[in-house]
Design an enzyme around this catalytic site. Structure first.
Site, PDB file in Angstrom:
ATOM      1  N   GLU A 116      20.607 -60.624  33.391  1.00 31.70           N
ATOM      2  CA  GLU A 116      21.097 -59.780  34.445  1.00 31.70           C
ATOM      3  C   GLU A 116      21.836 -60.771  35.382  1.00 31.70           C
ATOM      4  OE1 GLU A 116      17.454 -57.472  32.645  1.00 31.70           O
ATOM      5  OE2 GLU A 116      18.309 -59.611  32.854  1.00 31.70           O
ATOM      6  N   ASP A 157      10.705 -84.932  -2.252  1.00 33.01           N
ATOM      7  CA  ASP A 157      12.004 -84.919  -1.653  1.00 33.01           C
ATOM      8  C   ASP A 157      12.351 -85.646  -0.565  1.00 33.01           C
ATOM      9  OD1 ASP A 157      12.313 -83.011  -3.586  1.00 33.01           O
ATOM     10  OD2 ASP A 157      12.213 -81.171  -2.269  1.00 33.01           O
ATOM     11  N   SER A 211       1.253 -69.225  -1.340  1.00 33.07           N
ATOM     12  CA  SER A 211       0.001 -68.803  -0.630  1.00 33.07           C
ATOM     13  C   SER A 211       0.248 -67.819   0.471  1.00 33.07           C
ATOM     14  CB  SER A 211      -0.374 -70.177  -0.109  1.00 33.07           C
ATOM     15  OG  SER A 211       0.231 -70.852   0.739  1.00 33.07           O
TER      16      SER A 211
END
Length: 349
Positions: free
Chosen positions: A53, A205, A295
């Site tokens: 605003e 990884d 999970s």
């Protein structure tokens, strides 16, 4: 399209420009209209700085400023009514004598929640609410989940082969999705407050877990390493990005590296979700591996599942992708060889 909806669509467009920059605040857009002419626009650009605003009213050209007091303000979220990082926007609207305000949805934050609208109406301002309400809530699904469910918005993501395998059995690094999809994932990362991986994914990884192929602030990296066995040489421990390690050994903070202690006698998923709420982390992208993702599914603790399927790749052997039920597909798309599917859970009765 009705006029109110037309301008509210524009508010939503503007609000999205703040994605990744305003959390833990919501994304908000605002448009000021006089006689069907837009004289001002704004959105919340950065956490702690001016709200939509404020930016909208400030954008009005000098020649049009006398029109502010005869205009309609459209805003995707209820104007705030409290002093936070910035002054209350409802007071600013009243100060500028804006006669009409159209609101997309109310603010679920307890210090606002209807108070901004009430303040405007008490000042004699005509307030219309609920315009494109569901779209405005969807825009800030992370903020709404955090405020109403007291937990982060949880997105589960994985890539899989055409026959549902997400990694090689020997866990050797193996690219499943194409380069374009990988860049899309970096965009997803830029939209969330944190990324979570398990011990095996971190070790085998050695990911960076950054959004280096997209713009925007880096999300907090979250790692599960219960016994603190991961080597410090991993990229995740380079201290370039805030990193939280969930473990059973210690609870301490070392600059950008934070060790958050959990226990083995309570659901790890629930402990992590509670911790993220306490840390004011509003959303998390869970990137793997299969056990960690499963999970979250088994605990019914997810809001979206995003699956990238390489339809040209078949892996005769490998680690199976997670299994889930009670979900419906909300979208599907394609990037070259990859199909992208998004699911949401069917509400439990």
């Amino acid at each position: 399209m009705p006029v109110h909806e037309q301008y509210m669509h524009r508010c939503i467009q503007l609000a999205k420009l703040g994605a990744g920059y305003v959390a833990s605040n919501p994304m908000v857009g605002a448009v000021l209209v006089h006689n069907d002419r837009v004289i001002g626009e704004g959105f919340h650009k950065l956490y702690g700085q001016a709200h939509a605003e404020v930016n909208c009213i400030a954008s009005v050209p000098e020649a049009d400023r006398p029109l502010i007091a005869h205009s309609t303000l459209y805003v995707s979220l209820e104007p705030c009514s409290h002093f936070g990082k910035t002054p209350p926007c409802a007071s600013l609207v009243i100060e500028h004598k804006i006669p009409r305000v159209v609101v997309g949805c109310t603010d679920p934050f307890p210090q606002v929640r209807g108070k901004g609208i009430a303040l405007l109406r008490e000042a004699g301002i005509e307030v219309t609410t609920g315009v494109l309400e569901q779209e405005c809530i969807e825009l800030n699904k992370r903020f709404f989940t955090f405020q109403l469910q007291h937990r982060p918005y949880i997105v589960l993501k994985w890539a899989q082969s055409a026959n549902g395998r997400m990694a090689r059995t020997d866990r050797a690094r193996f690219g499943i999705s194409n380069d374009v999809s990988r860049r899309e994932v970096h965009k997803w990362r830029s939209e969330e407050a944190a990324i979570l991986v398990g011990t095996n994914t971190a070790f085998f990884d050695d990911p960076e877990l950054t959004n280096r192929f997209w713009h925007g602030p880096q999300p907090t990296r979250l790692i599960v390493d219960m016994e603190l066995r991961l080597p410090s040489s991993l990229k995740l421990f380079n201290r370039q990005v805030r990193t939280i390690v969930f473990n059973t050994i210690k609870h301490e903070e070392d600059g950008q590296l934070i060790y958050y202690q959990v226990t083995n006698d309570v659901s790890l998923v629930h402990q992590m979700v509670h911790a993220l709420y306490q840390l004011k982390i509003q959303s998390v992208l869970v990137e793997g591996g299969a056990m960690l993702l499963q999970s979250f599914i088994d605990e019914h603790m997810w809001d979206e599942i995003r699956i990238i399927t390489n339809e040209e790749l078949v892996m005769p052997d490998g680690i199976a992708a997670p299994f889930f039920e009670r979900a419906f597909k909300v979208s599907t798309g394609r990037l070259l060889t990859d199909r992208h599917d998004v699911y949401k859970p069917i509400p439990r009765t």
